[in-house]
Structure formats: C-alpha cells, structure tokens
Design an enzyme around this catalytic site. Structure first.
Site, short mmCIF file in Angstrom:
data_model
loop_
_atom_site.label_atom_id
_atom_site.label_comp_id
_atom_site.label_asym_id
_atom_site.label_seq_id
_atom_site.Cartn_x
_atom_site.Cartn_y
_atom_site.Cartn_z
N ASP A 103 0.81 -1.23 0.00
CA ASP A 103 0.00 0.00 0.00
C ASP A 103 0.84 1.28 0.00
O ASP A 103 0.62 2.17 0.82
CB ASP A 103 -0.93 0.02 1.22
CG ASP A 103 -1.71 -1.26 1.42
OD1 ASP A 103 -2.18 -1.81 0.40
OD2 ASP A 103 -1.85 -1.72 2.56
N ASP B 121 -8.57 2.27 3.96
CA ASP B 121 -8.02 2.66 2.65
C ASP B 121 -8.41 4.08 2.25
O ASP B 121 -8.97 4.32 1.17
CB ASP B 121 -8.47 1.68 1.56
CG ASP B 121 -7.84 0.31 1.71
OD1 ASP B 121 -7.03 0.12 2.64
OD2 ASP B 121 -8.15 -0.57 0.90
N GLU C 194 -11.40 -2.25 -3.45
CA GLU C 194 -10.90 -1.46 -2.33
C GLU C 194 -9.87 -0.45 -2.81
O GLU C 194 -9.61 -0.32 -4.02
CB GLU C 194 -10.30 -2.38 -1.26
CG GLU C 194 -9.17 -3.28 -1.74
CD GLU C 194 -8.80 -4.36 -0.73
OE1 GLU C 194 -9.49 -4.51 0.30
OE2 GLU C 194 -7.82 -5.07 -0.98
N ASP D 130 -2.09 7.52 3.39
CA ASP D 130 -2.26 8.40 2.23
C ASP D 130 -1.60 9.72 2.59
O ASP D 130 -2.07 10.42 3.49
CB ASP D 130 -3.74 8.60 1.93
CG ASP D 130 -3.99 9.62 0.83
OD1 ASP D 130 -3.69 9.30 -0.34
OD2 ASP D 130 -4.46 10.73 1.13
N GLY E 213 -11.89 -10.20 9.94
CA GLY E 213 -13.21 -10.44 9.40
C GLY E 213 -14.24 -9.42 9.81
O GLY E 213 -15.40 -9.50 9.41
#
Length: 324
Positions: free
Chosen positions: A44, A157, A212, A100, A119
């Site tokens: 990522d 995300d 995603e 980010d 989960g």
C-alpha cells in the site's frame, strides 16, 4: 472475506530485481515495474516529493513503514511514522495501515486506516499532520470516520482529493458495499458538518465484493477513480489488479472505457498480473517532474511472492491512463 481478515505480516527489507521498463513489454500488455533497489518490500505505498527533491514513501509494513529516496530508484528504510502509537488505536488494532500522504497549507497530511478483529468491519480512519513529513514528527488528530459491525461499508483505505475549486473529499472502502466518499472540511481535515452525505462511487453488487483502495485524480476535465480489485495479500496466489473509471463530477457516477458504471462491477484494467509480477495493487498516483506515476505493490514470483514496490509512469494521451 474483507482484506482486514487477512494476516498482515511484518515485512523485511529486501532488494527488488525488477528491470526498468519505460516501454510496454513485448510479452505482455502491462509493463514491468521500473527499477527500484534497496528497501523495497512494502504494501500500500503512498509517495510524495518534497520541495528539496527528496521522495518520502509510507506504506503498510510493521506499522506505517517509511522509505526514502533521492532519485526514485534507491530506497532506504527509516523508522515508522509514529514513535508512540496514539492511545485511541487500542479500540481497533495495534498497527495502522494503508496511509495516504499529501501536502496542503504548509504541512503534510497523512490519513491512515485501523481495523479490529479479523473479518470485522469495525474500522476507523485517522489523521495526522507534520511540518516535515518525517518519521517521529507526526501529530495525531484522532478519528476522521468509522464503521461498525452493523455498517454496510468498511472505513479503511483512505485517499484525500482536493478539487480545483478548493473542496476536499475523502474516498475510502474495502469490500462490503464498495467504495465511499465524504466531503472534508479543509480547516479540520475531518468531515464537513454541512454535508454528511456518504456517497457510493464503486461497488460489485454481484459476485465477489472485492474492490478497495480508491485513489482519485483529475486530468483533462475528468475525475479518474483508480481502485484495486480482487484478492490482495496472498503472495503468489494474489489476484489483485488495478482498474479505473472516470466521471465529470467528483462524486460520480464513474464509468469505465466500455461505459459500464463502477457501481455495477465496471472498471478498465490499468495493471494486472503478468509473468513474475503478481497481484499489482494498493496503488496511489503521484505527479512528478516527468509525469504521473502509479505507485503500487506486487508479489515477486521470482522471490517466493515477496511484496515489493512497483513504480510506473502513466500516459494519458488516449484519455485513459496507460502504464508504461
């Protein structure tokens, strides 16, 4: 099964052996990653270039892992973003991921994700700021947006997009009912109180829910939404790929090159597995002096599926991003 249900292992720094490929491969519709060396094991990745020309890269790996480079080729590792983990993290997880990074108003901003038990979509997006962007310099500002086990979305995300008119937007999401967007108050970096709408910008209503990692840029009058599709984080079994759609409004609707809505399984491929380059995704887009870059991770089929940094340039001449 959402990405938060998959184990994220500590990533060890190993050199990448990818060959520089600024011209599409003759054996594949997709290019190999450009040459990167040194500390290139990451998930990522998000990258920015300082005014002094230094590249700062953060990503998932032992927390919010840090890498830096002066030439976009040789990367060295440093400390994690946070010397001390913010106390509120304990309500979700011990490590953050999917950062980010951007620069606005004289400071670096970092949105990042946390999630609880495997989960579960009990998740949160946090915000930190720094005047230098360096590890240990980040001041945390707590939660920006959350989801619970009763939510139909997943608050991970994150990606900040600042439009030409000065409006701020945060896109996010993983599996469940897909990718979402909220409007952000530039004064606080958190949701704008006068607009609490949660927009839906991409989803897979039939079949797998696997979409995603949204990332939005504006080019030539269109808004482009990049996203990662299918399964991450499974080494050489990963099926991750990057797709894109475009819109004339930041909140959508986004359509792919064939006119299929991204809220209806749409998306035009930008990067897919080819040869030893397996499961490219977790992407971010960065504008550099030589053009736009797509920065991502992939699994190296020649190195037991080790996750590594990929960087390619993008060509927009067709109206759609083409990696090279």
């Amino acid at each position: 099964m959402s990405r938060t249900s998959r184990v994220r292992t500590t990533l060890l720094a190993l050199p990448a052996a990818a060959l520089l490929a600024l011209i599409p491969s003759t054996a594949s519709a997709y290019p190999n990653p450009g040459t990167v060396t040194g500390a290139t094991v990451i998930h990522d990745p998000t990258m920015i270039r300082t005014s002094a020309g230094r590249y700062l890269l953060y990503g998932t790996g032992g927390g919010l892992g840090y890498r830096t480079s002066t030439d976009r080729i040789a990367f060295t590792a440093g400390s994690d973003a946070f010397t001390t983990k913010p106390g509120w993290w304990s309500s979700y997880a011990t490590e953050a991921w999917a950062p980010d990074i951007s620069y606005h108003g004289g400071k670096y901003l970092m949105y990042y994700a946390l999630s609880s038990t495997f989960g579960s979509n009990k998740s949160a997006i946090g915000l930190a700021a720094s005047t230098t962007g360096l590890p240990g310099s980040w001041t945390d500002y707590g939660t920006v947006y959350t989801s619970t086990t009763s939510s139909d979305y997943n608050a991970i995300d994150p990606n900040l997009f600042v439009d030409d008119d000065g409006t701020w937007w945060l896109s996010f999401g993983s599996w469940w009912t897909g990718l979402k967007m909220i409007q952000i108050d530039p004064a606080t970096g958190k949701q704008l109180s006068s607009n609490t709408t949660r927009y839906s910008i991409a989803s897979r209503p039939t079949g797998t829910k696997a979409v995603e990692a949204p990332y939005i840029v504006k080019r030539n009058g269109y808004y482009y939404l990049f996203a990662s599709y299918d399964t991450c984080c499974a080494g050489t079994s990963s099926t991750y790929k990057v797709k894109v759609g475009r819109a004339t409004s930041v909140t959508g609707p986004y359509y792919d090159k064939s006119g299929v809505a991204m809220t209806n399984n749409g998306g035009t491929a930008v990067l897919e597995s080819h040869g030893s380059i397996i499961g490219p995704g977790g992407q971010s887009i960065m504008n550099d002096s030589d053009g736009d870059l797509i920065v991502y991770h992939y699994y190296d089929g020649n190195d037991n599926g080790t996750p590594k940094l990929g960087i390619n340039l993008l060509n927009w001449s067709s109206g759609w991003p083409v990696a090279y």
